[in-house]
Design a protein around this motif. Sequence first.
Motif, PDB file in Angstrom:
ATOM      1  N   MET A   1       7.628  44.258  39.082  1.00  0.00           N
ATOM      2  CA  MET A   1       7.509  44.477  40.512  1.00  0.00           C
ATOM      3  C   MET A   1       6.049  44.254  40.907  1.00  0.00           C
ATOM      4  O   MET A   1       5.142  44.714  40.233  1.00  0.00           O
ATOM      5  N   ALA A   2       5.821  43.583  41.990  1.00  0.00           N
ATOM      6  CA  ALA A   2       4.463  43.289  42.443  1.00  0.00           C
ATOM      7  C   ALA A   2       3.742  44.571  42.837  1.00  0.00           C
ATOM      8  O   ALA A   2       4.358  45.541  43.276  1.00  0.00           O
ATOM      9  N   ARG A   3       2.444  44.541  42.692  1.00  0.00           N
ATOM     10  CA  ARG A   3       1.608  45.710  43.002  1.00  0.00           C
ATOM     11  C   ARG A   3       1.870  46.241  44.420  1.00  0.00           C
ATOM     12  O   ARG A   3       1.983  47.442  44.627  1.00  0.00           O
ATOM     13  N   ALA A   4       1.936  45.343  45.388  1.00  0.00           N
ATOM     14  CA  ALA A   4       2.154  45.770  46.776  1.00  0.00           C
ATOM     15  C   ALA A   4       3.499  46.459  46.941  1.00  0.00           C
ATOM     16  O   ALA A   4       3.618  47.436  47.690  1.00  0.00           O
ATOM     17  N   ALA A   5       4.520  45.963  46.247  1.00  0.00           N
ATOM     18  CA  ALA A   5       5.845  46.571  46.345  1.00  0.00           C
ATOM     19  C   ALA A   5       5.852  47.967  45.721  1.00  0.00           C
ATOM     20  O   ALA A   5       6.454  48.899  46.267  1.00  0.00           O
ATOM     21  N   ILE A   6       5.171  48.115  44.602  1.00  0.00           N
ATOM     22  CA  ILE A   6       5.083  49.432  43.963  1.00  0.00           C
ATOM     23  C   ILE A   6       4.320  50.387  44.865  1.00  0.00           C
ATOM     24  O   ILE A   6       4.741  51.530  45.083  1.00  0.00           O
ATOM     25  N   ARG A   7       3.232  49.916  45.414  1.00  0.00           N
ATOM     26  CA  ARG A   7       2.430  50.747  46.328  1.00  0.00           C
ATOM     27  C   ARG A   7       3.265  51.180  47.525  1.00  0.00           C
ATOM     28  O   ARG A   7       3.238  52.338  47.930  1.00  0.00           O
ATOM     29  N   ALA A   8       4.031  50.263  48.100  1.00  0.00           N
ATOM     30  CA  ALA A   8       4.881  50.587  49.251  1.00  0.00           C
ATOM     31  C   ALA A   8       5.953  51.605  48.871  1.00  0.00           C
ATOM     32  O   ALA A   8       6.248  52.523  49.647  1.00  0.00           O
ATOM     33  N   VAL A  26       1.535  69.526  49.702  1.00  0.00           N
ATOM     34  CA  VAL A  26       1.944  68.590  48.654  1.00  0.00           C
ATOM     35  C   VAL A  26       0.718  68.166  47.854  1.00  0.00           C
ATOM     36  O   VAL A  26      -0.305  67.792  48.418  1.00  0.00           O
ATOM     37  N   THR A  27       0.841  68.228  46.538  1.00  0.00           N
ATOM     38  CA  THR A  27      -0.253  67.812  45.652  1.00  0.00           C
ATOM     39  C   THR A  27       0.012  66.406  45.110  1.00  0.00           C
ATOM     40  O   THR A  27       1.131  65.893  45.197  1.00  0.00           O
ATOM     41  N   ILE A  28      -1.010  65.830  44.525  1.00  0.00           N
ATOM     42  CA  ILE A  28      -0.857  64.532  43.856  1.00  0.00           C
ATOM     43  C   ILE A  28       0.192  64.658  42.749  1.00  0.00           C
ATOM     44  O   ILE A  28       1.026  63.765  42.568  1.00  0.00           O
ATOM     45  N   ASN A  29       0.174  65.759  42.024  1.00  0.00           N
ATOM     46  CA  ASN A  29       1.168  65.972  40.970  1.00  0.00           C
ATOM     47  C   ASN A  29       2.578  66.009  41.536  1.00  0.00           C
ATOM     48  O   ASN A  29       3.506  65.463  40.931  1.00  0.00           O
ATOM     49  N   ARG A  39       0.622  60.993  37.105  1.00  0.00           N
ATOM     50  CA  ARG A  39      -0.437  61.200  38.104  1.00  0.00           C
ATOM     51  C   ARG A  39      -1.392  60.004  38.120  1.00  0.00           C
ATOM     52  O   ARG A  39      -1.755  59.503  39.183  1.00  0.00           O
ATOM     53  N   SER A  40      -1.777  59.546  36.931  1.00  0.00           N
ATOM     54  CA  SER A  40      -2.727  58.425  36.864  1.00  0.00           C
ATOM     55  C   SER A  40      -2.121  57.141  37.427  1.00  0.00           C
ATOM     56  O   SER A  40      -2.814  56.358  38.082  1.00  0.00           O
ATOM     57  N   THR A  41      -0.821  56.923  37.199  1.00  0.00           N
ATOM     58  CA  THR A  41      -0.159  55.742  37.767  1.00  0.00           C
ATOM     59  C   THR A  41      -0.143  55.836  39.286  1.00  0.00           C
ATOM     60  O   THR A  41      -0.452  54.865  39.988  1.00  0.00           O
ATOM     61  N   PHE A  42       0.209  57.015  39.797  1.00  0.00           N
ATOM     62  CA  PHE A  42       0.235  57.196  41.250  1.00  0.00           C
ATOM     63  C   PHE A  42      -1.140  56.893  41.840  1.00  0.00           C
ATOM     64  O   PHE A  42      -1.253  56.138  42.807  1.00  0.00           O
ATOM     65  N   LEU A  43      -2.169  57.473  41.253  1.00  0.00           N
ATOM     66  CA  LEU A  43      -3.527  57.264  41.771  1.00  0.00           C
ATOM     67  C   LEU A  43      -3.991  55.822  41.616  1.00  0.00           C
ATOM     68  O   LEU A  43      -4.722  55.310  42.470  1.00  0.00           O
ATOM     69  N   ARG A  44      -3.576  55.146  40.569  1.00  0.00           N
ATOM     70  CA  ARG A  44      -3.956  53.744  40.363  1.00  0.00           C
ATOM     71  C   ARG A  44      -3.393  52.866  41.484  1.00  0.00           C
ATOM     72  O   ARG A  44      -4.061  51.954  41.964  1.00  0.00           O
ATOM     73  N   TYR A  45      -2.181  53.156  41.907  1.00  0.00           N
ATOM     74  CA  TYR A  45      -1.555  52.328  42.942  1.00  0.00           C
ATOM     75  C   TYR A  45      -1.885  52.767  44.362  1.00  0.00           C
ATOM     76  O   TYR A  45      -1.971  51.940  45.263  1.00  0.00           O
ATOM     77  N   LYS A  49      -3.922  60.979  48.520  1.00  0.00           N
ATOM     78  CA  LYS A  49      -2.840  61.428  49.402  1.00  0.00           C
ATOM     79  C   LYS A  49      -2.942  60.726  50.755  1.00  0.00           C
ATOM     80  O   LYS A  49      -1.932  60.289  51.309  1.00  0.00           O
ATOM     81  N   GLU A  50      -4.150  60.630  51.278  1.00  0.00           N
ATOM     82  CA  GLU A  50      -4.344  60.007  52.589  1.00  0.00           C
ATOM     83  C   GLU A  50      -3.874  58.554  52.573  1.00  0.00           C
ATOM     84  O   GLU A  50      -3.181  58.100  53.482  1.00  0.00           O
ATOM     85  N   GLU A  51      -4.251  57.824  51.518  1.00  0.00           N
ATOM     86  CA  GLU A  51      -3.871  56.413  51.440  1.00  0.00           C
ATOM     87  C   GLU A  51      -2.363  56.240  51.265  1.00  0.00           C
ATOM     88  O   GLU A  51      -1.816  55.208  51.651  1.00  0.00           O
ATOM     89  N   ALA A  52      -1.698  57.238  50.692  1.00  0.00           N
ATOM     90  CA  ALA A  52      -0.246  57.155  50.553  1.00  0.00           C
ATOM     91  C   ALA A  52       0.408  57.043  51.924  1.00  0.00           C
ATOM     92  O   ALA A  52       1.435  56.381  52.081  1.00  0.00           O
ATOM     93  N   VAL A  53      -0.186  57.664  52.927  1.00  0.00           N
ATOM     94  CA  VAL A  53       0.343  57.596  54.291  1.00  0.00           C
ATOM     95  C   VAL A  53      -0.241  56.406  55.042  1.00  0.00           C
ATOM     96  O   VAL A  53       0.474  55.651  55.692  1.00  0.00           O
TER      97      VAL A  53
END
Length: 186
Positions: A1-8, A26-29, A39-45, A49-53
């Motif tokens: 899966m492409a990086r952008a798709a995973i991020r989305a 809500v925490t990063i965990n 956690r590290s995968t989530f943060l890598r992509y 938390k702010e960028e997730a939104v």
Amino acid sequence: MARAAIRAELAEVASGLFRSKGFEKVTINDLAAAAGVSRSTFLRYVGSKEEAVLSAFDAHGERAADALRARPADEDDWTALRRALDVVIAYHRRDPVSALATTRLVRNTPALRARLLEKQNGWRPELAQALAERPGDDPRPTPLALSVKAAAALGCLNIALDHWTASDGRPDLTALLDEAFAALAG
């Protein structure tokens, strides 16, 4: 899966969790667990938390600047700015329910609101540069004047979005943005 798709995908999971539990609770965990990643995968992509939104808004400035460059040469700068912001309005029209929920989350969460304003502050030079590149009156307005026009346009956008959000998305967002621009055009 492409990086952008995973991020989305991660951003979508995060947005749902934020809407149901609240951004602050809500925490990063929690986000990583809900997405089924470390956690590290989530943060890598996603990065935070702010960028997730707010990652959904990343391309708005560049798209608006491109739309501004593409506006007809005989259009005045203010009209061209207004029409260029249609690319932002299009995001809200594609899925109004989700866009309203996300906009409400951003508007009601000080950290998100501040970060979005910071992002938009980065859009201002892009819009001012796009204005400078448009054919028009000679001499063209000064860089300061172009920055003021871009900032005013973004202010109109934010006020229209505030009214739209406060009214539960009932008024037409395009009409609100038109009204905001008209208030400064006079």
